[in-house]
Design a protein around this motif. Structure first.
Motif, PDB file in Angstrom:
ATOM      1  N   TRP A  39       0.850  -1.202   0.000  1.00  0.00           N
ATOM      2  CA  TRP A  39       0.000   0.000   0.000  1.00  0.00           C
ATOM      3  C   TRP A  39       0.884   1.250   0.000  1.00  0.00           C
ATOM      4  O   TRP A  39       0.645   2.199  -0.745  1.00  0.00           O
ATOM      5  CB  TRP A  39      -0.909  -0.035   1.232  1.00  0.00           C
ATOM      6  N   ASP A  57      -8.416   8.142  12.032  1.00  0.00           N
ATOM      7  CA  ASP A  57      -8.757   7.855  10.637  1.00  0.00           C
ATOM      8  C   ASP A  57      -7.629   7.082   9.952  1.00  0.00           C
ATOM      9  O   ASP A  57      -7.880   6.123   9.213  1.00  0.00           O
ATOM     10  CB  ASP A  57      -9.027   9.173   9.908  1.00  0.00           C
ATOM     11  N   GLY A 109      -7.687   3.275   8.586  1.00  0.00           N
ATOM     12  CA  GLY A 109      -7.273   3.020   7.208  1.00  0.00           C
ATOM     13  C   GLY A 109      -6.206   1.942   7.126  1.00  0.00           C
ATOM     14  O   GLY A 109      -6.222   1.089   6.240  1.00  0.00           O
ATOM     15  N   ASP A 162      -7.820  -1.387   7.770  1.00  0.00           N
ATOM     16  CA  ASP A 162      -8.589  -1.754   6.584  1.00  0.00           C
ATOM     17  C   ASP A 162      -7.673  -2.245   5.462  1.00  0.00           C
ATOM     18  O   ASP A 162      -7.969  -3.238   4.799  1.00  0.00           O
ATOM     19  CB  ASP A 162      -9.398  -0.542   6.114  1.00  0.00           C
ATOM     20  N   GLY A 193      -2.749  -1.979  -2.836  1.00  0.00           N
ATOM     21  CA  GLY A 193      -3.808  -1.092  -2.382  1.00  0.00           C
ATOM     22  C   GLY A 193      -5.161  -1.720  -2.239  1.00  0.00           C
ATOM     23  O   GLY A 193      -5.874  -1.428  -1.313  1.00  0.00           O
ATOM     24  N   HIS A 194      -5.563  -2.583  -3.144  1.00  0.00           N
ATOM     25  CA  HIS A 194      -6.921  -3.069  -3.045  1.00  0.00           C
ATOM     26  C   HIS A 194      -7.009  -4.575  -2.982  1.00  0.00           C
ATOM     27  O   HIS A 194      -8.060  -5.146  -3.201  1.00  0.00           O
ATOM     28  CB  HIS A 194      -7.762  -2.539  -4.189  1.00  0.00           C
ATOM     29  N   ARG A 235     -18.795   0.561   4.408  1.00  0.00           N
ATOM     30  CA  ARG A 235     -18.853   1.880   5.036  1.00  0.00           C
ATOM     31  C   ARG A 235     -18.252   2.963   4.136  1.00  0.00           C
ATOM     32  O   ARG A 235     -18.271   4.142   4.480  1.00  0.00           O
ATOM     33  CB  ARG A 235     -18.146   1.842   6.385  1.00  0.00           C
ATOM     34  N   PHE A 236     -17.693   2.552   3.013  1.00  0.00           N
ATOM     35  CA  PHE A 236     -17.111   3.533   2.098  1.00  0.00           C
ATOM     36  C   PHE A 236     -18.100   3.978   1.020  1.00  0.00           C
ATOM     37  O   PHE A 236     -17.728   4.632   0.059  1.00  0.00           O
ATOM     38  CB  PHE A 236     -15.853   2.957   1.442  1.00  0.00           C
ATOM     39  N   THR A 278      -9.606   7.498   5.171  1.00  0.00           N
ATOM     40  CA  THR A 278     -10.863   7.192   4.480  1.00  0.00           C
ATOM     41  C   THR A 278     -10.740   7.497   2.995  1.00  0.00           C
ATOM     42  O   THR A 278     -11.198   6.723   2.149  1.00  0.00           O
ATOM     43  CB  THR A 278     -12.005   8.024   5.088  1.00  0.00           C
ATOM     44  N   LEU A 279     -10.101   8.615   2.680  1.00  0.00           N
ATOM     45  CA  LEU A 279      -9.985   9.032   1.283  1.00  0.00           C
ATOM     46  C   LEU A 279      -9.257   7.966   0.455  1.00  0.00           C
ATOM     47  O   LEU A 279      -9.760   7.527  -0.591  1.00  0.00           O
ATOM     48  CB  LEU A 279      -9.221  10.354   1.205  1.00  0.00           C
ATOM     49  N   ALA A 313      -8.530   4.790   1.267  1.00  0.00           N
ATOM     50  CA  ALA A 313      -9.194   3.480   1.280  1.00  0.00           C
ATOM     51  C   ALA A 313     -10.304   3.461   0.230  1.00  0.00           C
ATOM     52  O   ALA A 313     -10.498   2.471  -0.477  1.00  0.00           O
ATOM     53  CB  ALA A 313      -9.766   3.197   2.662  1.00  0.00           C
ATOM     54  N   ARG A 343     -10.542   1.358  -3.485  1.00  0.00           N
ATOM     55  CA  ARG A 343     -11.686   0.520  -3.856  1.00  0.00           C
ATOM     56  C   ARG A 343     -12.268   0.950  -5.204  1.00  0.00           C
ATOM     57  O   ARG A 343     -12.622   0.118  -6.035  1.00  0.00           O
ATOM     58  CB  ARG A 343     -12.760   0.599  -2.765  1.00  0.00           C
TER      59      ARG A 343
END
Lengths: 174, 113
Positions: free
Chosen positions: A12, A36, A40, A43, A121-122, B18-19, B56-57, B59, B63
């Motif tokens: 990431w 936050d 992140g 996540d 990243g994903h 949640r995104f 959040t941005l 993540a 996606r």
């Protein structure tokens, strides 16, 4: 606050680190931003794990059911379990916790060939880089490399065509 | 139960969890043209009064990029702009029309109350 970015997975960071640093230059230092970033990071780890490890097949409802069953048994059946000499609830709860951890991919081993490069990243699974040369040669090379047998490599080196000898030399010197 | 059903129907085939809300805000911002991270944050703030944190941005951007709804353009120094794709435009249209229907119905009921 930038130190928190090192909690993110390496893949990431390779992709997004500089971008996020640029955004952070404009963010005030606050607890909200720290939380936050921590969310992140968690996540990103979970997403990458899920994408990497598709082997888990126990459905989440079953895991939750087992955990609840274990908890209830532990709560109401302690006396009966103690009489039987078997901590049934604790065993069930442990099994369920193990399954849920496995479901999240936390204790999963790294897939062979996944060295952390590729699309970050994903969590998309990283395809193995194909070896050059014929499929048979590639399969043989993979088998020998997995066993770490230099003698076998030397033998193969002498047997194959000259165009493949360089490939073998590179693979074993890596 | 109502909350769960509403949540699921709004997700559709793209499970953003949640995104979901940040995704719609980012897509809406990118409808105006390619933007990098900080420009997205400022635009979303101006339009919706929502501040997207950096965690959040990115993540959400990851996606959206993974689902082919946005694409990254070549980086300019440390800033990398993102552009919305055709699939992203379609998704944004669907979500925004749904929000308009909800807003329209809600405001009409408020005016009667």
């Amino acid at each position: 606050m930038r130190l928190l970015l090192y909690l993110y997975p390496r893949r990431w960071r390779r992709r997004y680190l500089h971008e996020v640093e640029a955004v952070l230059e404009h963010e005030p230092r606050s607890l909200v931003v720290c939380v936050d970033l921590l969310r992140g990071a968690l996540d990103a780890h979970l997403t990458l794990r899920r994408g990497r490890d598709q082997r888990t097949s126990v459905p989440i409802p079953l895991s939750v059911g087992l955990l609840l069953a274990g908890g209830v048994t532990l709560a109401v059946g302690t006396e009966a379990g103690a009489r039987a000499g078997i901590p049934v609830g604790a065993v069930l709860a442990l099994i369920a916790a193990g399954i849920m951890l496995r479901r999240l991919g936390l204790p999963s081993r790294r897939r062979r060939g996944d060295r952390g490069d590729g699309d970050p990243g994903h969590g998309a699974p990283v395809p193995r880089k194909p070896l050059p040369g014929s499929p048979r040669l590639a399969a043989t090379l993979r088998a020998i490399r997995s066993r770490r047998r230099p003698a076998a490599a030397e033998q193969l080196h002498e047997e194959v065509e000259p165009e493949y000898q360089e490939t073998i030399r590179q693979r074993f010197s890596a | 139960m109502y909350h769960i059903q509403m949540h699921r129907s709004s997700i559709g085939p793209l499970d953003l969890g949640r995104f979901e809300e940040p995704a719609v805000l980012i897509l809406t911002s990118l409808l105006d043209g390619p933007r990098h991270g900080y420009a997205i944050v400022k635009d979303v703030e101006a339009v919706s009064e929502v501040h997207l944190g950096p965690g959040t941005l990115y993540a959400t951007l990851a996606r959206l990029e993974a689902r082919g709804l946005i694409e990254a353009l070549p980086a300019d120094d440390r800033r990398r702009p993102y552009r919305i794709t055709d699939a992203g435009v379609e998704l944004a249209r669907g979500r925004l029309e749904r929000m308009r229907r909800i807003a329209h119905a809600g405001l009409a009921r408020l005016s009667r109350a």
